[in-house]
Design a protein around this motif. Sequence first.
Motif, PDB file in Angstrom:
ATOM      1  N   MET A   1       0.863  -1.167   0.000  1.00 37.43           N
ATOM      2  CA  MET A   1       0.000   0.000   0.000  1.00 37.43           C
ATOM      3  C   MET A   1       0.910   1.231   0.000  1.00 37.43           C
ATOM      4  O   MET A   1       1.844   1.306   0.788  1.00 37.43           O
ATOM      5  CB  MET A   1      -0.890  -0.033   1.246  1.00 37.43           C
ATOM      6  N   THR A   2       0.607   2.182  -0.863  1.00 38.98           N
ATOM      7  CA  THR A   2       1.405   3.401  -0.891  1.00 38.98           C
ATOM      8  C   THR A   2       1.088   4.263   0.320  1.00 38.98           C
ATOM      9  O   THR A   2       0.030   4.119   0.952  1.00 38.98           O
ATOM     10  CB  THR A   2       1.127   4.220  -2.167  1.00 38.98           C
ATOM     11  N   LYS A   3       1.984   5.175   0.631  1.00 34.36           N
ATOM     12  CA  LYS A   3       1.782   6.076   1.770  1.00 34.36           C
ATOM     13  C   LYS A   3       0.543   6.942   1.546  1.00 34.36           C
ATOM     14  O   LYS A   3      -0.257   7.156   2.451  1.00 34.36           O
ATOM     15  CB  LYS A   3       3.033   6.947   1.972  1.00 34.36           C
ATOM     16  N   ARG A   4       0.365   7.424   0.318  1.00 38.41           N
ATOM     17  CA  ARG A   4      -0.787   8.286   0.002  1.00 38.41           C
ATOM     18  C   ARG A   4      -2.099   7.520   0.178  1.00 38.41           C
ATOM     19  O   ARG A   4      -3.061   8.038   0.734  1.00 38.41           O
ATOM     20  CB  ARG A   4      -0.656   8.800  -1.433  1.00 38.41           C
ATOM     21  N   PHE A   5      -2.124   6.268  -0.279  1.00 41.06           N
ATOM     22  CA  PHE A   5      -3.324   5.455  -0.142  1.00 41.06           C
ATOM     23  C   PHE A   5      -3.596   5.184   1.338  1.00 41.06           C
ATOM     24  O   PHE A   5      -4.739   5.226   1.790  1.00 41.06           O
ATOM     25  CB  PHE A   5      -3.182   4.152  -0.930  1.00 41.06           C
ATOM     26  N   GLU A   6      -2.539   4.924   2.091  1.00 39.13           N
ATOM     27  CA  GLU A   6      -2.686   4.690   3.530  1.00 39.13           C
ATOM     28  C   GLU A   6      -3.267   5.926   4.221  1.00 39.13           C
ATOM     29  O   GLU A   6      -4.157   5.807   5.063  1.00 39.13           O
ATOM     30  CB  GLU A   6      -1.321   4.353   4.131  1.00 39.13           C
ATOM     31  N   GLN A   7      -2.822   7.125   3.817  1.00 38.29           N
ATOM     32  CA  GLN A   7      -3.378   8.361   4.373  1.00 38.29           C
ATOM     33  C   GLN A   7      -4.861   8.490   4.045  1.00 38.29           C
ATOM     34  O   GLN A   7      -5.665   8.904   4.880  1.00 38.29           O
ATOM     35  CB  GLN A   7      -2.617   9.573   3.833  1.00 38.29           C
ATOM     36  N   ALA A   8      -5.221   8.137   2.821  1.00 33.42           N
ATOM     37  CA  ALA A   8      -6.624   8.213   2.411  1.00 33.42           C
ATOM     38  C   ALA A   8      -7.473   7.257   3.235  1.00 33.42           C
ATOM     39  O   ALA A   8      -8.565   7.623   3.697  1.00 33.42           O
ATOM     40  CB  ALA A   8      -6.752   7.903   0.925  1.00 33.42           C
ATOM     41  N   VAL A   9      -6.994   6.046   3.426  1.00 31.80           N
ATOM     42  CA  VAL A   9      -7.738   5.059   4.213  1.00 31.80           C
ATOM     43  C   VAL A   9      -7.900   5.548   5.648  1.00 31.80           C
ATOM     44  O   VAL A   9      -8.988   5.455   6.232  1.00 31.80           O
ATOM     45  CB  VAL A   9      -7.042   3.675   4.172  1.00 31.80           C
ATOM     46  N   GLU A  10      -6.841   6.094   6.226  1.00 30.29           N
ATOM     47  CA  GLU A  10      -6.924   6.617   7.593  1.00 30.29           C
ATOM     48  C   GLU A  10      -7.966   7.735   7.693  1.00 30.29           C
ATOM     49  O   GLU A  10      -8.730   7.801   8.659  1.00 30.29           O
ATOM     50  CB  GLU A  10      -5.557   7.109   8.051  1.00 30.29           C
ATOM     51  N   ALA A  11      -8.011   8.602   6.686  1.00 31.80           N
ATOM     52  CA  ALA A  11      -8.992   9.690   6.684  1.00 31.80           C
ATOM     53  C   ALA A  11     -10.413   9.143   6.583  1.00 31.80           C
ATOM     54  O   ALA A  11     -11.322   9.609   7.277  1.00 31.80           O
ATOM     55  CB  ALA A  11      -8.708  10.646   5.527  1.00 31.80           C
ATOM     56  N   VAL A  12     -10.603   8.146   5.740  1.00 35.11           N
ATOM     57  CA  VAL A  12     -11.935   7.559   5.558  1.00 35.11           C
ATOM     58  C   VAL A  12     -12.386   6.858   6.840  1.00 35.11           C
ATOM     59  O   VAL A  12     -13.561   6.912   7.201  1.00 35.11           O
ATOM     60  CB  VAL A  12     -11.946   6.601   4.348  1.00 35.11           C
ATOM     61  N   LEU A  13     -11.472   6.240   7.542  1.00 39.23           N
ATOM     62  CA  LEU A  13     -11.826   5.534   8.777  1.00 39.23           C
ATOM     63  C   LEU A  13     -12.354   6.476   9.850  1.00 39.23           C
ATOM     64  O   LEU A  13     -13.058   6.039  10.762  1.00 39.23           O
ATOM     65  CB  LEU A  13     -10.620   4.753   9.312  1.00 39.23           C
ATOM     66  N   ARG A  14     -12.066   7.758   9.729  1.00 36.26           N
ATOM     67  CA  ARG A  14     -12.575   8.734  10.702  1.00 36.26           C
ATOM     68  C   ARG A  14     -13.988   9.213  10.361  1.00 36.26           C
ATOM     69  O   ARG A  14     -14.609   9.923  11.141  1.00 36.26           O
ATOM     70  CB  ARG A  14     -11.617   9.923  10.785  1.00 36.26           C
ATOM     71  N   LEU A  15     -14.493   8.833   9.193  1.00 35.60           N
ATOM     72  CA  LEU A  15     -15.825   9.258   8.751  1.00 35.60           C
ATOM     73  C   LEU A  15     -16.904   8.337   9.303  1.00 35.60           C
ATOM     74  O   LEU A  15     -16.625   7.193   9.679  1.00 35.60           O
ATOM     75  CB  LEU A  15     -15.886   9.243   7.224  1.00 35.60           C
ATOM     76  N   PRO A  16     -18.159   8.805   9.319  1.00 39.70           N
ATOM     77  CA  PRO A  16     -19.276   7.936   9.711  1.00 39.70           C
ATOM     78  C   PRO A  16     -19.391   6.737   8.765  1.00 39.70           C
ATOM     79  O   PRO A  16     -18.961   6.794   7.601  1.00 39.70           O
ATOM     80  CB  PRO A  16     -20.509   8.843   9.572  1.00 39.70           C
ATOM     81  N   ALA A  17     -19.988   5.671   9.259  1.00 41.02           N
ATOM     82  CA  ALA A  17     -20.096   4.416   8.506  1.00 41.02           C
ATOM     83  C   ALA A  17     -20.745   4.612   7.137  1.00 41.02           C
ATOM     84  O   ALA A  17     -20.287   4.040   6.141  1.00 41.02           O
ATOM     85  CB  ALA A  17     -20.855   3.377   9.321  1.00 41.02           C
ATOM     86  N   ALA A  18     -21.794   5.405   7.066  1.00 37.25           N
ATOM     87  CA  ALA A  18     -22.488   5.606   5.786  1.00 37.25           C
ATOM     88  C   ALA A  18     -21.557   6.248   4.761  1.00 37.25           C
ATOM     89  O   ALA A  18     -21.561   5.875   3.578  1.00 37.25           O
ATOM     90  CB  ALA A  18     -23.727   6.461   5.979  1.00 37.25           C
ATOM     91  N   ASP A  19     -20.751   7.210   5.196  1.00 41.30           N
ATOM     92  CA  ASP A  19     -19.801   7.849   4.288  1.00 41.30           C
ATOM     93  C   ASP A  19     -18.706   6.867   3.882  1.00 41.30           C
ATOM     94  O   ASP A  19     -18.245   6.875   2.741  1.00 41.30           O
ATOM     95  CB  ASP A  19     -19.189   9.088   4.935  1.00 41.30           C
ATOM     96  N   GLN A  20     -18.274   6.033   4.818  1.00 40.16           N
ATOM     97  CA  GLN A  20     -17.272   5.019   4.495  1.00 40.16           C
ATOM     98  C   GLN A  20     -17.798   4.080   3.408  1.00 40.16           C
ATOM     99  O   GLN A  20     -17.074   3.749   2.466  1.00 40.16           O
ATOM    100  CB  GLN A  20     -16.896   4.208   5.736  1.00 40.16           C
ATOM    101  N   ASP A  21     -19.055   3.667   3.539  1.00 38.61           N
ATOM    102  CA  ASP A  21     -19.648   2.783   2.534  1.00 38.61           C
ATOM    103  C   ASP A  21     -19.721   3.460   1.172  1.00 38.61           C
ATOM    104  O   ASP A  21     -19.459   2.846   0.139  1.00 38.61           O
ATOM    105  CB  ASP A  21     -21.040   2.317   2.967  1.00 38.61           C
ATOM    106  N   TRP A  22     -20.088   4.739   1.170  1.00 37.94           N
ATOM    107  CA  TRP A  22     -20.201   5.493  -0.081  1.00 37.94           C
ATOM    108  C   TRP A  22     -18.831   5.550  -0.759  1.00 37.94           C
ATOM    109  O   TRP A  22     -18.717   5.308  -1.967  1.00 37.94           O
ATOM    110  CB  TRP A  22     -20.738   6.896   0.224  1.00 37.94           C
ATOM    111  N   ILE A  23     -17.794   5.843   0.012  1.00 39.90           N
ATOM    112  CA  ILE A  23     -16.447   5.921  -0.549  1.00 39.90           C
ATOM    113  C   ILE A  23     -15.967   4.544  -0.993  1.00 39.90           C
ATOM    114  O   ILE A  23     -15.317   4.405  -2.038  1.00 39.90           O
ATOM    115  CB  ILE A  23     -15.484   6.568   0.460  1.00 39.90           C
TER     116      ILE A  23
END
Length: 73
Positions: free
Chosen positions: A1-23
């Motif tokens: 996993m690239t560092k940029r992708f890892e940052q994106a995943v970390e950011a998404v994990l802080r979102l509500p579940a519905a937003d995580q599903d949408w992403i």
Amino acid sequence: MTKRFEQAVEAVLRLPAADQDWIAEAMLSLARVGTADDIEPEHLEDVLAGLAEIERGELASPDEVEASFRSFG
């Protein structure tokens, strides 16, 4: 996993579940997209413009996307 992708995943994990599903759905959809050869030539300019908007961070909010989909129904 690239560092940029890892940052994106970390950011998404802080979102509500519905937003995580949408992403997640968007990511899965993007992962299924083929090559540029799959884009009809008459649509290429619009696709490239859309990608440039994404690169600039010009994204629709989940509410805007939902409203857009509701307008089709």
